[in-house]
Design an enzyme around this catalytic site. Structure first.
Site, PDB file in Angstrom:
ATOM      1  N   SER A  39      50.141  -5.594  17.296  1.00  0.00           N
ATOM      2  CA  SER A  39      49.608  -4.450  16.557  1.00  0.00           C
ATOM      3  C   SER A  39      48.196  -4.753  16.055  1.00  0.00           C
ATOM      4  CB  SER A  39      50.553  -4.073  15.408  1.00  0.00           C
ATOM      5  OG  SER A  39      50.247  -2.788  14.902  1.00  0.00           O
ATOM      6  N   ASP A 183      54.003   0.312  19.631  1.00  0.00           N
ATOM      7  CA  ASP A 183      53.694  -0.853  18.799  1.00  0.00           C
ATOM      8  C   ASP A 183      54.582  -2.055  19.146  1.00  0.00           C
ATOM      9  OD1 ASP A 183      53.507  -2.676  16.509  1.00  0.00           O
ATOM     10  OD2 ASP A 183      52.521  -1.026  15.473  1.00  0.00           O
TER      11      ASP A 183
END
Length: 324
Positions: A39, A183
């Protein structure tokens, strides 16, 4: 010996990780062969691999909601000096009416990645033989995938970084190769084990959460805040699982593992990007890394005084001279 730097997911809290990395690389002169990020961590590792700390700091202390979102699903209001976050129902409805699969869109982040992580940087990273690995969640195949800069083109690399950062359903869904990606933190928030599998013998891992649960959340007031609470609950346990597995793998392979947690809770919503707060967090990360290293020095070399102890000692001497 192969050294690795691992940076966990954490949205805007990545600014804290930048401060920690700056201290380790500039003051401790640590160098790394392998960089792994999830991320927000995936957004940082290209600059870190080239030692571009000033450019990374400029990036993380000058972003805001408009920099990230092309369609922002949040309303942010100041009430009594505090920022209150709620869902922007109009923008969310607009997304649904246009056939989007998420509440918000983060296409501006994709443009930012292309602007700040240039093709020249990508080629330079390959030239200096540094490996960068970003984590993505393949929702179609139901598995975690690790994408290396050595195994893909520049355009693909930018896509994987973007996909790794996309906290769905609040940000865009990456659709690539007839599969859907989101993500990387949904499955591997702290990819310590992957660093070990790739041959790391010493790892510095920056974890953008406190080591122990430091607060209770307020009760959810609507379905969206409940969804946030559920996601945060899930990610907290994913993180703990990743760290536990990482520690076991490190012990089994005799890998030196250094963990850097945030000492306090930085924010309860890491999708809010506040330039002033992020600038403060960068400085906090730098100071925290410095204090941690001083603790380690005093622990393993009791004959060496820290700067703080020296200052306190000088004050004592001055006071004694006055009394005389």
């Amino acid at each position: 010996m192969k050294k690795a730097l691992v940076i966990s997911g954490g949205g805007s809290k990545g600014a804290f990780a930048g401060g920690v990395a700056q201290y380790l690389m500039k003051k401790e002169n640590r160098t790394y062969d392998l960089f792994l990020g999830t991320s927000t961590g995936s957004l940082m590792v290209s600059h870190l691999a080239l030692g571009m700390l000033d450019e990374l700091k400029d990036l993380y202390t000058n972003v805001n909601q408009e920099t990230i979102f092309s369609n922002n699903p949040f309303n942010i209001k100041k009430v009594a000096g505090e920022k209150i976050v709620s869902i922007n129902h109009f923008n969310t409805l607009w997304n649904f009416l246009n056939g989007r699969k998420t509440f918000g869109e983060s296409k501006n982040l994709r443009s930012l990645i292309k602007e700040k992580i240039t093709k020249e940087m990508y080629e330079q990273i390959l030239k200096v033989d540094k490996e960068i690995v970003v984590t993505v969640s393949n929702l179609t195949a139901n598995q975690i995938e690790y994408k290396s800069n050595k195994e893909c083109t520049y355009e693909d690399f930018c896509d994987w970084i973007w996909g790794s950062c996309n906290y769905v359903p609040f940000m865009s869904l990456l659709e690539k190769n007839k599969q859907q990606y989101a993500d990387g933190g949904f499955g591997s928030l702290v990819p310590i084990r992957e660093a070990i599998l790739r041959g790391a013998t010493e790892i510095d891992a920056i974890i953008l959460e406190t080591e122990v649960n430091a607060m209770n959340r307020l009760p959810a007031k609507n379905p969206f805040s409940l969804l946030f609470d559920v996601f945060n609950f899930m990610l907290t346990h994913v993180e703990r699982h990743n760290i536990t597995i990482g520690k076991l793998a490190a012990n089994n392979k005799d890998v030196k593992l250094n963990l850097y947690y945030t000492p306090t809770v930085l924010t309860t919503n890491s999708l809010v990007f506040d330039e002033k707060k992020m600038s403060k967090w960068w400085k906090s990360g730098y100071k925290y890394a410095k204090s941690k290293q001083e603790e380690l020095m005093s622990e393993f070399r009791p004959d060496v005084l820290t700067d703080k102890e020296i200052d306190e000692g000088l004050d004592d001497v001055e006071n004694l001279e006055i009394k005389k």
